[in-house]
Design a protein around this motif. Sequence first.
Motif, PDB file in Angstrom:
ATOM      1  N   GLN A 267      33.842  49.502  28.581  1.00  0.00           N
ATOM      2  CA  GLN A 267      34.609  48.673  29.513  1.00  0.00           C
ATOM      3  C   GLN A 267      34.499  49.291  30.898  1.00  0.00           C
ATOM      4  O   GLN A 267      34.688  50.492  31.076  1.00  0.00           O
ATOM      5  CB  GLN A 267      36.076  48.612  29.079  1.00  0.00           C
ATOM      6  CG  GLN A 267      36.944  47.759  30.004  1.00  0.00           C
ATOM      7  CD  GLN A 267      38.422  47.846  29.654  1.00  0.00           C
ATOM      8  OE1 GLN A 267      38.834  48.637  28.806  1.00  0.00           O
ATOM      9  NE2 GLN A 267      39.224  47.032  30.316  1.00  0.00           N
ATOM     10  N   LEU A 268      34.179  48.454  31.873  1.00  0.00           N
ATOM     11  CA  LEU A 268      34.022  48.944  33.243  1.00  0.00           C
ATOM     12  C   LEU A 268      35.382  48.961  33.922  1.00  0.00           C
ATOM     13  O   LEU A 268      35.842  47.964  34.480  1.00  0.00           O
ATOM     14  CB  LEU A 268      33.035  48.050  33.996  1.00  0.00           C
ATOM     15  CG  LEU A 268      31.680  47.852  33.305  1.00  0.00           C
ATOM     16  CD1 LEU A 268      30.779  46.954  34.131  1.00  0.00           C
ATOM     17  CD2 LEU A 268      31.010  49.191  33.029  1.00  0.00           C
ATOM     18  N   THR A 269      36.021  50.101  33.842  1.00  0.00           N
ATOM     19  CA  THR A 269      37.378  50.250  34.364  1.00  0.00           C
ATOM     20  C   THR A 269      37.637  51.712  34.697  1.00  0.00           C
ATOM     21  O   THR A 269      37.095  52.610  34.038  1.00  0.00           O
ATOM     22  CB  THR A 269      38.412  49.764  33.327  1.00  0.00           C
ATOM     23  OG1 THR A 269      39.735  50.008  33.819  1.00  0.00           O
ATOM     24  CG2 THR A 269      38.246  50.460  32.003  1.00  0.00           C
ATOM     25  N   PRO A 270      38.459  51.983  35.711  1.00  0.00           N
ATOM     26  CA  PRO A 270      38.829  53.373  35.996  1.00  0.00           C
ATOM     27  C   PRO A 270      39.819  53.939  34.985  1.00  0.00           C
ATOM     28  O   PRO A 270      40.066  55.148  34.970  1.00  0.00           O
ATOM     29  CB  PRO A 270      39.443  53.291  37.399  1.00  0.00           C
ATOM     30  CG  PRO A 270      39.896  51.871  37.541  1.00  0.00           C
ATOM     31  CD  PRO A 270      38.942  51.055  36.741  1.00  0.00           C
ATOM     32  N   ASP A 271      40.408  53.077  34.161  1.00  0.00           N
ATOM     33  CA  ASP A 271      41.377  53.542  33.169  1.00  0.00           C
ATOM     34  C   ASP A 271      40.682  54.382  32.094  1.00  0.00           C
ATOM     35  O   ASP A 271      39.508  54.165  31.772  1.00  0.00           O
ATOM     36  CB  ASP A 271      42.087  52.359  32.510  1.00  0.00           C
ATOM     37  CG  ASP A 271      42.890  51.541  33.508  1.00  0.00           C
ATOM     38  OD1 ASP A 271      43.261  52.098  34.558  1.00  0.00           O
ATOM     39  OD2 ASP A 271      43.138  50.350  33.241  1.00  0.00           O
ATOM     40  N   ALA A 272      41.425  55.273  31.503  1.00  0.00           N
ATOM     41  CA  ALA A 272      40.877  56.125  30.451  1.00  0.00           C
ATOM     42  C   ALA A 272      40.971  55.479  29.078  1.00  0.00           C
ATOM     43  O   ALA A 272      40.281  55.898  28.144  1.00  0.00           O
ATOM     44  CB  ALA A 272      41.613  57.465  30.439  1.00  0.00           C
TER      45      ALA A 272
END
Length: 383
Positions: A368-373
């Motif tokens: 998933q392209l996200t800054p979340d971990a």
Amino acid sequence: MNTYRYPQLTGSDGTAPGGYVTEGDVLVNSTADGVGLNAIYAEYRESLELYNAERSALVSLLSFSTTRAFDTVPQGALSEGFELASEFGVPKAAGVPVDELRLGYTFQDYDRASRLTWRALRDMTQEQVDSVHRGILEASNRLVTTSILARLFDPTQDLSPEGNAVYGLFNADGTHIPDFMGRSWDPAATSHYLTSGSATIDPSDVESLIRMVKLKGHTASGQRLLLLVNPSESETIASFRVGVESADLTRARYDFVPSGTAPARYVTERLEGAAPPVEYGGLPVIGSYGDALVIESMFVPSGYVAMVASGGPNSERNVVGLREHPNPAYRGLRLIPGNQQRYPLVESFYAQSFGVGVRRRGAAAVVQLTPDATYTAPSDRKW
């Protein structure tokens, strides 16, 4: 000849004719352009046979057909390998699996109706009637495709009608991960659902997906790695060049190599190695990155990328099982006459029964392209 009882109707003279109306007395038996309703219905039945025989290319490369409610996967063996042979000794027997994991498949019934009044059919052409049929075929294709992709992108464990667990990919849930070539993994820490750390895909993200699937042994039997991307990500991937630093400060290990379907362009580089094919399994290939063929599809949710090991159309080595009914009469998309039996086109029921489940949990990985971990599965609105 069939006869049908109709409610009493008031005639022009005020009397009620009643009685039986024969098949020749039906109000409408053809469309406005003179095509018989029964002939159109028969044509639809034939088209459904072709439709079921030629499943969507994307579905076919990701899944295989099965009628089983579950599959079992050995979780280990008692044997500790070969031992030195003695002149008079008896070799130790190989152990049987110490445990097995049941991988279940869901199963649901779906349907949709087509209802056209006699007045509508009287004024509609065959092309207008066909549009209803084509719309339902498209909806069926979308249902199957998104069901398979939803299972691929969602780590949430499901339950089959028989009570068996239905899994996604490996998700650090403690289930055994088979060793390959002497390499083992911690089942409580290994997940095939990753996050990129940013909203943009980098070469390192793709390379991680390649390694994750290859190291589990899912290309050792001839499977081909497919990188499934939404068009919103494909332009970025097409810009990857070996040695060029990306946003995450890593350098790409490979070049993106366009296939023959790419637009015409001027080039100065010399290609070493085989060029990527223009299509694989009926799907156009836009290029390759490393060992993976890059395939663009609007079905892939934006903001997600999947690496899948495919054995080819409907191969048992594919990731997801598409469960159908053991009775062949209940497989695929079926067309059933409705309550208006004389001319089934007036009311037709389209029925479909299937389920999904991951059979090879290590044969794919997604990011998933996200800054979340923390990985979050696509929501319904992304499909």
